[in-house]
Design a protein around this motif. Structure first.
Motif, mmCIF file in Angstrom:
data_model
loop_
_atom_site.group_PDB
_atom_site.id
_atom_site.type_symbol
_atom_site.label_atom_id
_atom_site.label_comp_id
_atom_site.label_asym_id
_atom_site.label_seq_id
_atom_site.Cartn_x
_atom_site.Cartn_y
_atom_site.Cartn_z
ATOM 1 N N HIS A 168 -16.543 -17.924 -1.675
ATOM 2 C CA HIS A 168 -17.068 -17.080 -2.752
ATOM 3 C C HIS A 168 -16.413 -17.376 -4.103
ATOM 4 C CE1 HIS A 168 -19.524 -14.605 -0.099
ATOM 5 N NE2 HIS A 168 -18.499 -14.516 0.723
ATOM 6 N N GLY A 169 -15.472 -18.306 -4.131
ATOM 7 C CA GLY A 169 -14.808 -18.661 -5.381
ATOM 8 C C GLY A 169 -13.950 -17.540 -5.929
ATOM 9 N N ALA A 170 -13.349 -16.766 -5.037
ATOM 10 C CA ALA A 170 -12.524 -15.625 -5.462
ATOM 11 C C ALA A 170 -11.102 -16.075 -5.763
ATOM 12 C CB ALA A 170 -12.514 -14.551 -4.376
ATOM 13 N N SER A 171 -10.573 -15.604 -6.871
ATOM 14 C CA SER A 171 -9.222 -15.986 -7.267
ATOM 15 C C SER A 171 -8.152 -15.172 -6.554
ATOM 16 C CB SER A 171 -9.064 -15.823 -8.779
ATOM 17 O OG SER A 171 -9.328 -14.472 -9.142
ATOM 18 N N ASP A 172 -8.525 -14.004 -6.026
ATOM 19 C CA ASP A 172 -7.585 -13.166 -5.284
ATOM 20 C C ASP A 172 -8.384 -12.209 -4.399
ATOM 21 O OD1 ASP A 172 -8.488 -11.118 -6.992
ATOM 22 O OD2 ASP A 172 -6.718 -11.202 -8.258
ATOM 23 N N VAL A 173 -7.694 -11.403 -3.603
ATOM 24 C CA VAL A 173 -8.384 -10.518 -2.666
ATOM 25 C C VAL A 173 -9.188 -9.424 -3.380
ATOM 26 C CG1 VAL A 173 -8.070 -8.929 -0.722
ATOM 27 C CG2 VAL A 173 -6.834 -11.087 -0.766
ATOM 28 N N PRO A 174 -8.659 -8.789 -4.437
ATOM 29 C CA PRO A 174 -9.508 -7.820 -5.148
ATOM 30 C C PRO A 174 -10.784 -8.464 -5.717
ATOM 31 C CG PRO A 174 -7.215 -7.442 -5.706
ATOM 32 C CD PRO A 174 -7.267 -8.731 -4.923
ATOM 33 N N ALA A 175 -10.665 -9.692 -6.210
ATOM 34 C CA ALA A 175 -11.847 -10.384 -6.731
ATOM 35 C C ALA A 175 -12.832 -10.673 -5.605
ATOM 36 C CB ALA A 175 -11.432 -11.680 -7.432
ATOM 37 N N LEU A 176 -12.325 -11.054 -4.426
ATOM 38 C CA LEU A 176 -13.203 -11.288 -3.275
ATOM 39 C C LEU A 176 -13.968 -10.009 -2.939
ATOM 40 C CD1 LEU A 176 -14.268 -12.863 -0.808
ATOM 41 C CD2 LEU A 176 -12.210 -12.095 0.423
ATOM 42 N N ALA A 177 -13.244 -8.906 -2.835
ATOM 43 C CA ALA A 177 -13.894 -7.633 -2.505
ATOM 44 C C ALA A 177 -14.989 -7.314 -3.516
ATOM 45 C CB ALA A 177 -12.854 -6.516 -2.455
ATOM 46 N N LYS A 178 -14.691 -7.484 -4.785
ATOM 47 C CA LYS A 178 -15.668 -7.173 -5.836
ATOM 48 C C LYS A 178 -16.884 -8.099 -5.756
ATOM 49 C CE LYS A 178 -16.018 -6.216 -10.738
ATOM 50 N NZ LYS A 178 -15.345 -6.157 -12.022
ATOM 51 N N LEU A 179 -16.635 -9.379 -5.548
ATOM 52 C CA LEU A 179 -17.727 -10.356 -5.490
ATOM 53 C C LEU A 179 -18.707 -10.074 -4.354
ATOM 54 C CD1 LEU A 179 -15.796 -13.675 -6.174
ATOM 55 C CD2 LEU A 179 -17.741 -12.825 -7.505
ATOM 56 N N ILE A 180 -18.203 -9.551 -3.234
ATOM 57 C CA ILE A 180 -19.080 -9.340 -2.079
ATOM 58 C C ILE A 180 -19.464 -7.874 -1.886
ATOM 59 C CG2 ILE A 180 -18.328 -11.441 -0.917
ATOM 60 C CD1 ILE A 180 -16.517 -9.792 0.859
ATOM 61 N N GLY A 181 -19.097 -7.031 -2.863
ATOM 62 C CA GLY A 181 -19.540 -5.643 -2.841
ATOM 63 C C GLY A 181 -18.743 -4.727 -1.933
ATOM 64 N N LEU A 182 -17.453 -5.028 -1.745
ATOM 65 C CA LEU A 182 -16.584 -4.164 -0.946
ATOM 66 C C LEU A 182 -15.534 -3.527 -1.847
ATOM 67 C CD1 LEU A 182 -15.963 -6.471 2.153
ATOM 68 C CD2 LEU A 182 -17.602 -4.588 1.940
ATOM 69 N N ARG A 183 -14.887 -2.515 -1.305
ATOM 70 C CA ARG A 183 -13.796 -1.865 -2.037
ATOM 71 C C ARG A 183 -12.498 -2.033 -1.268
ATOM 72 N NH1 ARG A 183 -14.892 4.215 -3.073
ATOM 73 N NH2 ARG A 183 -13.201 3.984 -1.633
ATOM 74 N N ILE A 184 -11.424 -2.217 -1.995
ATOM 75 C CA ILE A 184 -10.098 -2.172 -1.370
ATOM 76 C C ILE A 184 -9.837 -0.702 -1.052
ATOM 77 C CG2 ILE A 184 -7.636 -2.613 -1.668
ATOM 78 C CD1 ILE A 184 -9.282 -5.200 -1.702
ATOM 79 N N GLN A 185 -9.553 -0.417 0.193
ATOM 80 C CA GLN A 185 -9.292 0.965 0.626
ATOM 81 C C GLN A 185 -7.822 1.304 0.466
ATOM 82 O OE1 GLN A 185 -11.890 3.009 1.785
ATOM 83 N NE2 GLN A 185 -13.153 1.300 1.093
ATOM 84 N N GLN A 186 -7.514 2.585 0.541
ATOM 85 C CA GLN A 186 -6.132 3.047 0.407
ATOM 86 C C GLN A 186 -5.774 3.916 1.604
ATOM 87 O OE1 GLN A 186 -3.876 2.786 -2.578
ATOM 88 N NE2 GLN A 186 -2.431 3.471 -1.035
ATOM 89 N N LEU A 187 -4.718 3.529 2.303
ATOM 90 C CA LEU A 187 -4.183 4.355 3.375
ATOM 91 C C LEU A 187 -3.265 5.360 2.700
ATOM 92 C CD1 LEU A 187 -3.906 4.813 6.453
ATOM 93 C CD2 LEU A 187 -1.951 3.263 6.391
ATOM 94 N N LYS A 188 -3.638 6.625 2.787
ATOM 95 C CA LYS A 188 -2.904 7.657 2.051
ATOM 96 C C LYS A 188 -2.007 8.452 2.973
ATOM 97 C CE LYS A 188 -6.261 8.141 -1.570
ATOM 98 N NZ LYS A 188 -7.674 8.275 -1.561
ATOM 99 N N ALA A 189 -0.902 8.847 2.433
ATOM 100 C CA ALA A 189 0.006 9.706 3.174
ATOM 101 C C ALA A 189 -0.652 11.067 3.379
ATOM 102 C CB ALA A 189 1.303 9.873 2.402
ATOM 103 N N ILE A 190 -0.446 11.639 4.554
ATOM 104 C CA ILE A 190 -0.927 12.985 4.834
ATOM 105 C C ILE A 190 0.285 13.862 5.080
ATOM 106 C CG2 ILE A 190 -3.186 12.333 5.738
ATOM 107 C CD1 ILE A 190 -2.039 12.617 8.540
ATOM 108 N N PRO A 191 0.179 15.155 4.776
ATOM 109 C CA PRO A 191 1.349 16.022 4.993
ATOM 110 C C PRO A 191 1.769 16.023 6.459
ATOM 111 C CG PRO A 191 -0.376 17.152 3.741
ATOM 112 C CD PRO A 191 -0.956 15.850 4.231
ATOM 113 N N LEU A 192 3.067 15.994 6.674
ATOM 114 C CA LEU A 192 3.601 16.001 8.034
ATOM 115 C C LEU A 192 3.617 17.409 8.593
ATOM 116 C CD1 LEU A 192 6.635 13.600 7.555
ATOM 117 C CD2 LEU A 192 4.465 13.081 8.629
ATOM 118 N N LYS A 193 3.319 17.511 9.896
ATOM 119 C CA LYS A 193 3.416 18.794 10.579
ATOM 120 C C LYS A 193 4.837 18.930 11.085
ATOM 121 C CE LYS A 193 -0.038 17.608 13.213
ATOM 122 N NZ LYS A 193 -0.899 17.590 14.368
ATOM 123 N N LEU A 194 5.589 19.828 10.515
ATOM 124 C CA LEU A 194 6.982 20.001 10.950
ATOM 125 C C LEU A 194 7.128 21.239 11.795
ATOM 126 C CD1 LEU A 194 8.745 19.072 7.612
ATOM 127 C CD2 LEU A 194 8.430 17.656 9.609
#
Length: 194
Positions: A168-194
């Motif tokens: 796809h001629g992508a210069s980096d992974v974010p560019a690859l995602a954008k070129l092929i219509g994907l999004r970089i996802q984010q694994l988010k912290a969730i509150p811990l059950k203490l």
């Protein structure tokens, strides 16, 4: 920016996501594999049963992990290997679910990771009847490998993203995602059950 990322793969003892028993990690710099790491993980006691189905798939047995580090004891090393990279996994929902589940089960903070799914990359890159890892890796030019060995699977995943970036001629992974219509996802912290 160059094509830099870390590919990751987990194997589990059973169907519970917290039962990670193996991890494979492959660091990619400038579109080439530069470092590999893998180790066994002792699943938490609450989900330590090894189901015969899983053992048949990956060959890891309870005896092999009984003296290994538990999730919380190895998480810092895992995070250090990934560093600030985007993590890439084949069927990333599974692998990110392992991280979420294992962290929740062990009351360990969830690392903040950005990630991309190589199954989705494969679907946007190759015309295949199935985008299972062996077929997608073959389309990427990655030869036969020991499927369900965490390190081998991480290498196959890396090959897919490297090849897709080139195609796809992508210069980096974010560019690859954008070129092929994907999004970089984010694994988010969730509150811990203490």
């Amino acid at each position: 920016m160059p094509v830099d990322f870390t590919a990751i793969d987990f194997e589990t003892a059973n169907s519970h996501p917290s039962s990670a028993c193996s991890v494979g990690l492959v660091r990619v710099r400038d579109g080439a594999v530069v470092e590999r790491a893998n180790w066994l993980i002792r699943p938490p006691a609450s989900h330590a049963e090894f189901q015969p189905f899983n053992v048949r798939i990956h060959g890891i047995t309870p005896a092999m992990v009984e003296n290994e580090r538990e999730w919380g004891e190895q998480l810092q090393e895992l995070g250090a290997f990934i560093g600030g990279d985007i993590a890439v996994a084949h069927n990333a929902g599974f692998d990110m679910g392992v991280i979420r589940g294992a962290c929740a089960e062990t009351v360990t903070p969830i690392p903040r990771l950005r990630y991309l799914c190589s199954v989705q990359v494969s679907r946007k890159t190759y015309e295949l009847p199935s985008h299972r890892l062996p077929l997608a890796a073959e389309a990427a030019g990655f030869g036969e490998f020991s499927h369900h060995d965490a390190l081998a699977d991480a290498e196959a995943c890396a090959a897919i993203v490297i090849d897709a970036s080139r195609r796809h001629g992508a210069s980096d992974v974010p560019a690859l995602a954008k070129l092929i219509g994907l999004r970089i996802q984010q694994l988010k912290a969730i509150p811990l059950k203490l």
